[in-house]
Design an enzyme around this catalytic site. Structure first.
Site, PDB file in Angstrom:
ATOM      1  CB  SER A 137      46.619  48.475  33.906  1.00  0.00           C
ATOM      2  OG  SER A 137      47.318  47.365  33.362  1.00  0.00           O
ATOM      3  CE1 TYR A 150      49.394  47.600  38.743  1.00  0.00           C
ATOM      4  CE2 TYR A 150      48.529  46.358  36.882  1.00  0.00           C
ATOM      5  CZ  TYR A 150      49.111  47.500  37.389  1.00  0.00           C
ATOM      6  OH  TYR A 150      49.409  48.554  36.547  1.00  0.00           O
TER       7      TYR A 150
END
EC number: 1.1.1.1
Length: 258
Positions: A137, A150
């Site tokens: 990401s 995350y």
């Protein structure tokens, strides 16, 4: 690496970005396409198969948190088609309050799948080389306060991928490792930023982040399919706001081997 005639595995291929990438990949005339997912969507598998009858599509119910599920699923692929040419690790969640589940799916499961799959692809063992694409990401490149857990999982994916993507390993195994970093994309995972954040204090900045410009999953999926074919060992790519760009990370330290 062209994918025509190749055997490809997509872990998490029924998610939003994953499924859009799967549709793009079906145009590549793969020999076999294995979709591993905890989701059971037979209509999506049928739709994929209908896109290209030349490619045989298989679905495997898959629990990335289980080493046995990983081992069995990969062994089944080898039993069916002998070789694995591409492995795409795309399973992921964003739910910061559940630290263990976030780490087990986003990082530990990805590591276990890679470590189980790479030897099966190793040209010095039973494979013929290939490519592993790990989906990280943009939050694996830069911190994001409302999604700290995350972020930690995706920073882990980045460190792991860069380490096993070292030229030393590639020259031995013939397996390239590429990292793909989506930016904010219109998926339920993106929407979780505004509801499943790290602290109570995170709510304000979570909502602000969630309202910023995004991209469609179709665009990100097309970028991912392009990266799979790049076969560029050590490559890191960002897909953000409709643009695909290669990233060169800042190097602060390098190990010295004697």
């Amino acid at each position: 690496m062209g994918l025509s005639g190749k055997n490809v595995i997509f872990v998490g291929g029924l998610g939003f970005i994953g499924y859009e990438a799967c549709k793009q990949l079906m145009a590549k005339n793969m020999a076999s396409f294995f979709v591993f997912d905890v989701l059971d969507k037979p209509e999506n598998i049928k739709a994929l198969q209908a896109l290209n009858p030349k490619t045989k599509v298989y679905y495997t119910k898959f629990d990335i948190t289980s080493k046995q599920s990983i081992k069995s699923a990969l062994a089944d692929v080898v039993a069916k088609v002998k070789y694995i040419d591409a492995l795409i690790n795309g399973a992921g969640i964003l739910t910061d309050p559940n630290v263990e589940l976030t780490m087990n799916i986003n990082l530990i499961g990805l590591i276990n799948t890679t470590l189980e799959g790479l030897p099966l692809m190793d040209k010095n063992k039973q494979g013929r080389g290939g490519v592993i694409v790990n989906i990280a990401s943009v939050l694996g490149l830069e911190p994001c306060p409302p999604a700290a857990v995350y972020c930690a999982s995706k920073f882990g994916v980045m460190g792991f991928s860069r380490s096993i993507g070292d030229p030393y390993y590639y020259n031995i195994t013939g397996v390239a490792v590429v990292t793909f970093c989506p930016g904010l994309t219109e998926t339920p995972l993106k929407n979780n930023i505004g509801s499943k954040y790290t602290f109570e204090y995170s709510k304000k900045i979570s909502e602000e982040l969630n309202s910023t410009k995004t991209q469609k999953p179709e665009v990100c999926g097309a970028h991912l399919a392009q990266v799979v074919e790049s076969h560029e060992n050590g490559g890191i790519y960002i897909s953000n706001q409709g643009t695909l760009a290669k990233v060169t990370p800042t190097v602060y330290w390098q190990p010295t081997y004697h």
